[in-house]
Every structure is written in structure tokens, then in C-alpha cells.
Design a protein around this motif. Sequence first.
Motif, short mmCIF file in Angstrom:
data_model
loop_
_atom_site.label_atom_id
_atom_site.label_comp_id
_atom_site.label_asym_id
_atom_site.label_seq_id
_atom_site.Cartn_x
_atom_site.Cartn_y
_atom_site.Cartn_z
N PHE A 147 0.83 -1.21 0.00
CA PHE A 147 0.00 0.00 0.00
C PHE A 147 0.85 1.26 0.00
CE2 PHE A 147 -2.72 3.31 1.57
CZ PHE A 147 -3.95 3.02 1.01
N PHE A 156 -2.42 5.25 -6.97
CA PHE A 156 -3.87 5.17 -6.86
C PHE A 156 -4.47 6.41 -7.51
CE2 PHE A 156 -2.57 2.83 -2.88
CZ PHE A 156 -2.91 1.57 -3.36
N GLY A 157 -5.11 6.22 -8.65
CA GLY A 157 -5.57 7.38 -9.39
C GLY A 157 -6.96 7.85 -9.03
N LEU A 158 -7.82 6.92 -8.70
CA LEU A 158 -9.24 7.27 -8.52
C LEU A 158 -9.48 8.02 -7.23
CD1 LEU A 158 -10.71 3.96 -9.91
CD2 LEU A 158 -10.50 6.16 -11.05
N PRO A 159 -10.61 8.71 -7.16
CA PRO A 159 -10.86 9.60 -6.04
C PRO A 159 -11.39 8.90 -4.78
CG PRO A 159 -12.65 9.76 -7.63
CD PRO A 159 -11.63 8.82 -8.20
N GLU A 160 -11.73 7.63 -4.89
CA GLU A 160 -12.24 6.95 -3.69
C GLU A 160 -11.24 7.09 -2.54
OE1 GLU A 160 -12.91 5.80 -6.61
OE2 GLU A 160 -15.09 5.58 -6.55
N ARG A 161 -11.76 7.16 -1.35
CA ARG A 161 -10.92 7.44 -0.19
C ARG A 161 -9.90 6.32 0.06
NH1 ARG A 161 -12.45 10.70 3.95
NH2 ARG A 161 -11.93 9.02 5.42
N LEU A 162 -8.64 6.69 0.12
CA LEU A 162 -7.59 5.71 0.40
C LEU A 162 -7.70 5.16 1.81
CD1 LEU A 162 -4.53 7.26 -1.40
CD2 LEU A 162 -5.78 5.19 -1.96
N ASP A 164 -10.28 4.34 3.36
CA ASP A 164 -11.21 3.22 3.39
C ASP A 164 -10.56 1.95 2.84
OD1 ASP A 164 -12.96 5.03 4.36
OD2 ASP A 164 -14.18 5.21 2.53
N THR A 165 -9.82 2.11 1.74
CA THR A 165 -9.14 0.95 1.18
C THR A 165 -8.18 0.35 2.21
OG1 THR A 165 -9.20 1.93 -1.03
CG2 THR A 165 -7.68 0.11 -0.68
N GLN A 168 -9.82 -1.47 4.95
CA GLN A 168 -10.31 -2.76 4.48
C GLN A 168 -9.18 -3.80 4.52
OE1 GLN A 168 -13.04 -2.12 1.21
NE2 GLN A 168 -12.48 -4.09 0.27
N LEU A 169 -7.99 -3.37 4.14
CA LEU A 169 -6.85 -4.29 4.17
C LEU A 169 -6.51 -4.68 5.61
CD1 LEU A 169 -4.67 -2.64 1.41
CD2 LEU A 169 -5.30 -5.05 1.46
#
Lengths: 183, 183
Positions: A147, A156-162, A164-165, A168-169
Amino acid sequence: MSPSAVIDAALEIVDAQGHGALTLASVAARTGVATPSLYKHVAGLAELRALAGARVMSELAQELTDAVMGLSRDEAVSALLQTGRSYVVKHPHRYALMPLDALHHPLTADAGAKLINVLLAVLRGYGLRGAAAVHATRCMRVIMHGFASLEAAGGFGLPERLDDTYQQLIDMFVASLPKEKIR
Amino acid sequence: MSPSAVIDAALEIVDAQGHGALTLASVAARTGVATPSLYKHVAGLAELRALAGARVMSELAQELTDAVMGLSRDEAVSALLQTGRSYVVKHPHRYALMPLDALHHPLTADAGAKLINVLLAVLRGYGLRGAAAVHATRCMRVIMHGFASLEAAGGFGLPERLDDTYQQLIDMFVASLPKEKIR
DNA sequence: GCCTAAAAGCTAACATCATTAGCCTGTACG
DNA sequence: CGTACAGGCTAATGATGTTAGCTTTTAGGC
């Protein structure tokens, strides 16, 4: 000047301009000294990189140690992973300095061991022994390193919150650990 | 000669001597041409690295695609992760060529998209949508990249079987995916 | 078959680096 | 007061990337 001061300058350059900008010439310029003079303190660029990497690893190991003090099991694991990431977010360029195979190089072996020991200490709370402990340590490392290196590199290109990712891990990893301490 | 032939030579050098040995001088020597002549085919070292990285990413994307054809869900995820790792084991030095932020660079964006699309396709079997799909894709990437980069760099020192560690990570990830397809 | 224009090669030159060799100076210490 | 050494310097060398400008080869049209 001292070897340590040279490393300080190296880290300032890395922080400011990325690890690609770390050259003996740039360090010499920053310390106000001619390039060859650096060889009085450091054996060469390779050694300087190794020493700077070791410095970063020690610093990170210290932060991790502080973060998990007084915590155990899931709380400790979570704190460790979160703190590891936050260090990388704080000093994105430094991450690339840390050698992945620190233990294989004498100059970085100590710092590498310090780092691994924090992971092992945290996992000790689960009573993992032998191979199981090794596998769990590796998993934790994979998650943190995977990570962090992707985040530091802008992978990580997309705007989703890191956040949260990453959470999740962490949950994924924690769920894989024994719920009862193995005795 | 052609741009593609230059990339071929570059990959041969990387495979044989590691990505640190990839220089315009070495490529010129291998192709039997003077260094400046390479500029007729490639804009410079940076572009050559990017193009070689894109080539590697495309190749990997193709292998992954082949591996998951006809599979779905857990089987597909497992096959994808195993195949990704085996590519890295087969060509350890190539891994370092792949940019982590492929999508940000025009020369590597296509190959990067191809790679991401395989991951997305496999996760489609779980009915993940929107943010959930993004997070799951990132998790898969973190695991594959984290493990592969550590393994390729010799970052795992102990003798415990790497296969077991990796399987543990795969199980961990699969367990985090929905058991029933979300509709 | 020839002629021309672009493609692909070359040499020369330059800038930046890392690295080595050899020299100079100040200072700490006997 | 003298000496040895730490720490600095300049000069030189060898890679490397890159640019400029010239030459050769080649492919295609006449």
C-alpha cells in the motif's frame, strides 16, 4: 561536518526533490563543500544511499514502536499499520530510500532488524510461533509495503478514499489472525 | 531497426543484468549501433524505460487474461494472483520496469488500463460496483504488488516457503469478498 | 534504371556525475 | 614547538545522456 551531517543533507534533498535528486553533487552543494570532499565521510553514493535508508528505517521503527506501546493484538496491529502508512504520507519521498532487502546489506541490517522486530513483537500477542509467525509477519509487511509504495508513487488514481481501502486491508489481515491466543 | 527492436534489446539486457544495467550505451552495444543513433527510434532513456515498462505490463496483462479465461470468482481471483506472481518469478528483473503510476504517463496508460481491466473483470463476478469495486481492486493490487516486489527484490530472507505465505494472502483476500453475488 | 527525399546511421562535442589521486592546511596533542 | 591526521581542495578520468550536424542508405516515384 560528520557522516551524520552528510546523511542529514541527503534526507533534506530527498524530502524536497525526491530520491532521484540525491546525488553526491547535490549533497556537496547543499553542505557547501566540493564533491570529492564527501568521500572523507562516506564511501560513495551507494553507501550514502544505504546509510540514508538505514536512517529512515530506524526512524520509522521508532515511530512504530512508540505507536504500539501499551496496545496489544488487534489494536496494536491496527495502530502499527496506520502509523506505518502515516509516516509514508508525511515523508513520501523517503520511502523509496528504504531497501527492500535490508537484512542482506551490512549497513542496513540493524535498522531492518529493528523494523522486523516491531512486527514480531506485535504478533507475539497472538501466540504465533515458528512458521506461522513468519507467514503472518510477511503478510503484514506485504500489506504495509504494497500500500505504502503504491500510495507514495501516486499509484492510486481514482478519487475513492484511500483511508477506506487501507482500513479494508487492515480488517482483512486482522480477521486472518487467531481469535484466541495460541498457548 | 525499429523502436520495437530497441525495446527488445532493452528487455534482454534487463533480464540478463537487472534493470540498473539498462542504459542507452548498453542497448547501443547490444544492437551494434552508436549510442546517439538510438535517438532515431526513441526519445531518450526515460522514454525507453517507459516503453519497456509498457511492454512488460502488456505482456503480463495478456498472461493474466489467458489465466482467468473460463474461471470465475474465487477460482479466477486465485488464478490471477498466482499467475501474476509466477510472471515475476519467471522474469524477476522486469518487475522493476513497470511504473506504479502507469495511468499518469501517456506512454504507459494503455498498458496500465489493460492490466487494471483484468482485475476489474475478475471482480465483476462478485457483483461489486462503484466504490466497493475500486477498493477491492486496490486490495488485490496491494497484495500482488506488495508480495511480488518484495520477492523480486529478495526481501524475504527466511527459509519458510513463500508459496505458503502467498496462499495465505490469497485466502485472506478471497475471504473478504462477498460469498453471494451482489445483484 | 535512376533520382530524390526521408530514414537511419555516424562522429564530434558538451554537460553532469562518480570516483581517484595527490596536495594543502589547520589543529589537537605529545 | 613539531608532527600527524582530519578534512578540505583541485585536477583528471571515465561513464553516461543528449544535441548538432553530416553522411549513407534505402524506398518509392518517375
